[in-house]
Design a protein around this motif. Structure first.
Motif, PDB file in Angstrom:
ATOM      1  N   ALA A 110       0.829  -1.205   0.000  1.00 15.42           N
ATOM      2  CA  ALA A 110       0.000   0.000   0.000  1.00 15.42           C
ATOM      3  C   ALA A 110       0.863   1.255   0.000  1.00 15.42           C
ATOM      4  CB  ALA A 110      -0.929  -0.012   1.216  1.00 15.42           C
ATOM      5  N   ALA A 111       1.949   1.239   0.787  1.00 10.66           N
ATOM      6  CA  ALA A 111       2.843   2.399   0.850  1.00 10.66           C
ATOM      7  C   ALA A 111       3.536   2.643  -0.486  1.00 10.66           C
ATOM      8  CB  ALA A 111       3.878   2.191   1.947  1.00 10.66           C
ATOM      9  N   ALA A 112       3.991   1.560  -1.109  1.00 11.68           N
ATOM     10  CA  ALA A 112       4.668   1.702  -2.405  1.00 11.68           C
ATOM     11  C   ALA A 112       3.723   2.289  -3.447  1.00 11.68           C
ATOM     12  CB  ALA A 112       5.205   0.344  -2.858  1.00 11.68           C
ATOM     13  N   ARG A 113       2.476   1.839  -3.436  1.00 12.63           N
ATOM     14  CA  ARG A 113       1.485   2.357  -4.377  1.00 12.63           C
ATOM     15  C   ARG A 113       1.158   3.825  -4.102  1.00 12.63           C
ATOM     16  NH1 ARG A 113       2.182  -0.203  -8.769  1.00 12.63           N
ATOM     17  NH2 ARG A 113       1.136  -2.192  -9.030  1.00 12.63           N
ATOM     18  N   ALA A 114       1.319   4.222  -2.839  1.00  4.27           N
ATOM     19  CA  ALA A 114       1.060   5.620  -2.462  1.00  4.27           C
ATOM     20  C   ALA A 114       2.301   6.495  -2.633  1.00  4.27           C
ATOM     21  CB  ALA A 114       0.566   5.681  -1.018  1.00  4.27           C
ATOM     22  N   LYS A 115       3.361   5.928  -3.226  1.00  4.18           N
ATOM     23  CA  LYS A 115       4.614   6.649  -3.491  1.00  4.18           C
ATOM     24  C   LYS A 115       5.338   7.075  -2.205  1.00  4.18           C
ATOM     25  CE  LYS A 115       3.685   6.380  -7.866  1.00  4.18           C
ATOM     26  NZ  LYS A 115       4.333   5.310  -8.675  1.00  4.18           N
ATOM     27  N   VAL A 116       5.106   6.350  -1.111  1.00  7.21           N
ATOM     28  CA  VAL A 116       5.854   6.571   0.133  1.00  7.21           C
ATOM     29  C   VAL A 116       7.141   5.738   0.048  1.00  7.21           C
ATOM     30  CG1 VAL A 116       5.835   6.283   2.639  1.00  7.21           C
ATOM     31  CG2 VAL A 116       3.739   6.950   1.453  1.00  7.21           C
ATOM     32  N   PRO A 117       8.295   6.266   0.436  1.00  2.00           N
ATOM     33  CA  PRO A 117       9.529   5.476   0.407  1.00  2.00           C
ATOM     34  C   PRO A 117       9.396   4.184   1.223  1.00  2.00           C
ATOM     35  CG  PRO A 117      10.028   7.782   0.766  1.00  2.00           C
ATOM     36  CD  PRO A 117       8.542   7.662   0.857  1.00  2.00           C
ATOM     37  N   THR A 118       9.858   3.079   0.638  1.00  4.04           N
ATOM     38  CA  THR A 118       9.671   1.771   1.272  1.00  4.04           C
ATOM     39  C   THR A 118      10.966   0.964   1.309  1.00  4.04           C
ATOM     40  OG1 THR A 118       8.931   0.969  -0.890  1.00  4.04           O
ATOM     41  CG2 THR A 118       7.214   1.503   0.734  1.00  4.04           C
ATOM     42  N   ILE A 119      11.113   0.215   2.408  1.00 10.86           N
ATOM     43  CA  ILE A 119      12.245  -0.689   2.607  1.00 10.86           C
ATOM     44  C   ILE A 119      11.695  -1.998   3.151  1.00 10.86           C
ATOM     45  CG2 ILE A 119      14.426  -1.086   3.841  1.00 10.86           C
ATOM     46  CD1 ILE A 119      14.508   1.971   4.352  1.00 10.86           C
ATOM     47  N   ILE A 120      12.244  -3.121   2.690  1.00 11.16           N
ATOM     48  CA  ILE A 120      11.963  -4.392   3.349  1.00 11.16           C
ATOM     49  C   ILE A 120      13.274  -4.980   3.862  1.00 11.16           C
ATOM     50  CG2 ILE A 120       9.823  -4.968   2.170  1.00 11.16           C
ATOM     51  CD1 ILE A 120      11.466  -6.766   0.270  1.00 11.16           C
ATOM     52  N   HIS A 121      13.147  -5.782   4.915  1.00  7.74           N
ATOM     53  CA  HIS A 121      14.312  -6.470   5.461  1.00  7.74           C
ATOM     54  C   HIS A 121      14.048  -7.966   5.439  1.00  7.74           C
ATOM     55  CE1 HIS A 121      16.993  -8.184   8.577  1.00  7.74           C
ATOM     56  NE2 HIS A 121      17.838  -7.327   8.043  1.00  7.74           N
ATOM     57  N   GLU A 122      14.983  -8.723   4.858  1.00  5.86           N
ATOM     58  CA  GLU A 122      14.893 -10.177   4.808  1.00  5.86           C
ATOM     59  C   GLU A 122      15.934 -10.772   5.754  1.00  5.86           C
ATOM     60  OE1 GLU A 122      14.033 -13.742   4.646  1.00  5.86           O
ATOM     61  OE2 GLU A 122      12.809 -12.557   3.252  1.00  5.86           O
ATOM     62  N   GLN A 123      15.454 -11.493   6.771  1.00  9.44           N
ATOM     63  CA  GLN A 123      16.363 -12.015   7.782  1.00  9.44           C
ATOM     64  C   GLN A 123      17.075 -13.298   7.356  1.00  9.44           C
ATOM     65  OE1 GLN A 123      12.818 -11.614   9.011  1.00  9.44           O
ATOM     66  NE2 GLN A 123      13.383  -9.455   9.041  1.00  9.44           N
ATOM     67  N   ASN A 124      16.425 -14.102   6.528  1.00  8.61           N
ATOM     68  CA  ASN A 124      16.935 -15.436   6.228  1.00  8.61           C
ATOM     69  C   ASN A 124      17.724 -15.503   4.923  1.00  8.61           C
ATOM     70  OD1 ASN A 124      15.955 -17.382   8.370  1.00  8.61           O
ATOM     71  ND2 ASN A 124      14.022 -16.388   7.845  1.00  8.61           N
ATOM     72  N   SER A 125      18.388 -16.638   4.744  1.00 10.95           N
ATOM     73  CA  SER A 125      19.142 -16.858   3.509  1.00 10.95           C
ATOM     74  C   SER A 125      18.221 -17.250   2.360  1.00 10.95           C
ATOM     75  CB  SER A 125      20.189 -17.954   3.727  1.00 10.95           C
ATOM     76  OG  SER A 125      19.578 -19.131   4.220  1.00 10.95           O
ATOM     77  N   VAL A 126      17.018 -17.717   2.691  1.00 16.06           N
ATOM     78  CA  VAL A 126      16.001 -18.037   1.682  1.00 16.06           C
ATOM     79  C   VAL A 126      14.860 -17.041   1.845  1.00 16.06           C
ATOM     80  CG1 VAL A 126      14.382 -19.763   0.834  1.00 16.06           C
ATOM     81  CG2 VAL A 126      16.612 -20.483   1.706  1.00 16.06           C
ATOM     82  N   VAL A 127      14.487 -16.380   0.776  1.00 18.25           N
ATOM     83  CA  VAL A 127      13.532 -15.268   0.843  1.00 18.25           C
ATOM     84  C   VAL A 127      12.113 -15.777   1.076  1.00 18.25           C
ATOM     85  CG1 VAL A 127      12.548 -13.343  -0.458  1.00 18.25           C
ATOM     86  CG2 VAL A 127      14.994 -13.870  -0.634  1.00 18.25           C
ATOM     87  N   GLY A 128      11.391 -15.119   1.995  1.00 22.09           N
ATOM     88  CA  GLY A 128      10.006 -15.451   2.268  1.00 22.09           C
ATOM     89  C   GLY A 128       9.083 -14.960   1.170  1.00 22.09           C
ATOM     90  N   LEU A 129       7.866 -15.530   1.121  1.00 23.64           N
ATOM     91  CA  LEU A 129       6.913 -15.197   0.056  1.00 23.64           C
ATOM     92  C   LEU A 129       6.526 -13.724   0.057  1.00 23.64           C
ATOM     93  CD1 LEU A 129       4.507 -18.287   0.146  1.00 23.64           C
ATOM     94  CD2 LEU A 129       6.187 -17.715  -1.613  1.00 23.64           C
TER      95      LEU A 129
END
Length: 363
Positions: A110-129
């Motif tokens: 929703a934030a990305a669609r609203a043009k708000v800056p976005t970051i995700i963090h992936e903790q594992n070596s295999v990416v979650g869905l």
């Protein structure tokens, strides 16, 4: 900074989010933070106790087999996206950060669609869905394992480590083993299969107790709250010497870890972040019951860097457990080398790195 952060379901998603919030409030005490979580996850009870503003959404994950429940999942996701858009409009965040779990999928999308800056963090070596989906829409992606880099759009990825590591590395330990009936001047092994306990690990330890009784080192065996009574029953006819302590749970694990000479347990992302932040030698027993066997891949990252040894669960028994522990507890030089390798892998400024990325997106 006005920050919306979202991560839910398990501690592996929640604690990195809390570490980022803690670091932000140290750097910018006037910041406003809103945590958006799921109604079904652990985050509600954890976050609200810390006095952080919290909003929950009803959302669930996809079934991996064909199921009518997946129609409900899609419906809940779309509803959550709509609710997230309203939350974003009302709160007006400078940046939105997702640390994993299905709830973060709706909020960050929703934030990305609203043009708000976005970051995700992936903790594992295999990416979650959720993060794999979000990677197509977000501005930046922070990863905790370098092995995850090629699973994301290359231009968005930065290796940042796990924010939990920074939190643990900066904590001053006041714990003494004498608080739980052990000695403070004896090398100590901590065996811990996670907050819920791990039956296969617990059974191997129960069978190994007679041998632990004869060792010069001591053992703190944490069974998991729900498994404690079963372990006590299993030990009914086994003598447990003073150098072994059986506990259901340890509430403040980061306070205990600096006093540990060797840790034995699972290899979730949070555990590995804590281990490498402090440089603790480890015997890791990855859970085979997790998505894409990611704990084995997490473990191999340490094994390949000579920071841990691995026992596969199907090879775990009292003999293999004792062998692995003895090989390290009887060789101080080997433990020191493993500790140094582990420490080199640790990233103790991960939250700082993520906040630096956030500020760069705001400018």
């Amino acid at each position: 900074m006005r920050l919306i952060i979202s991560g839910g379901g398990t501690g592996g998603h929640i604690y990195p989010a809390l570490a980022i919030i803690e670091d932000l409030m140290k750097q910018e005490p006037d910041s406003k933070v809103l945590y958006v979580g799921s109604k079904r996850g652990l985050e509600g009870s954890i976050v609200e106790k810390l006095g952080i503003d919290f909003v929950s959404l009803e959302i669930q994950g996809f079934k991996r087999s064909l199921s009518l429940e997946n129609f409900k999942t899609v419906s809940l996701f779309l509803k959550s996206v709509k609710q997230s858009k309203k939350i974003i409009r009302d709160f007006k965040p400078d940046v939105v950060i997702g640390t994993g779990g299905y709830v973060s999928g709706a909020v960050v999308y929703a934030a990305a669609r609203a043009k708000v800056p976005t970051i995700i963090h992936e903790q594992n070596s295999v990416v979650g869905l959720a993060n794999k989906f979000l990677s197509h829409f977000v501005d930046k992606i922070g990863i905790g394992f370098k092995e995850a880099a090629d699973q994301f759009p290359k231009q968005k990825v930065e290796f940042v480590g796990n924010p939990r590591a920074q939190q643990v590395a900066n904590m001053k330990s006041t714990f003494k083993w004498s608080e739980i009936g052990l000695k403070d001047d004896v090398p100590t092994v901590l065996i811990f299969g996670g907050s819920q306990g791990a039956p296969k690990i617990n059974n191997a330890v129960i069978a190994a107790i007679p041998q632990f009784n004869q060792r010069n080192y001591q053992v703190a065996f944490v069974t998991g709250k729900g498994r404690y009574d079963g372990v006590v029953q299993g030990l009914n006819k086994i003598n447990v010497n003073d150098n072994v302590k059986v506990l259901p749970y340890i509430d403040n694990m980061p306070n205990v870890l600096p006093q540990v000479h060797l840790i034995v347990g699972r290899s979730g992302a949070t555990s590995i972040a804590e281990i490498t932040a402090l440089g603790i030698p480890a015997v890791l027993i990855p859970s085979p019951y997790v998505t894409a066997d990611h704990q084995t891949k997490n473990t191999m990252s340490l094994v390949n860097n000579h920071a841990a040894v691995m026992i596969k669960e199907d090879e775990l028994n009292s003999d293999s457990l004792i062998r692995a522990i003895d090989s390290l507890m009887t060789d101080e030089e080997k433990r020191a080398s493993m500790a140094a390798s582990s420490k080199q892998m640790g990233v103790t400024d991960s939250a700082d790195r993520i906040l630096t990325i956030a500020r760069s997106l705001m400018n």
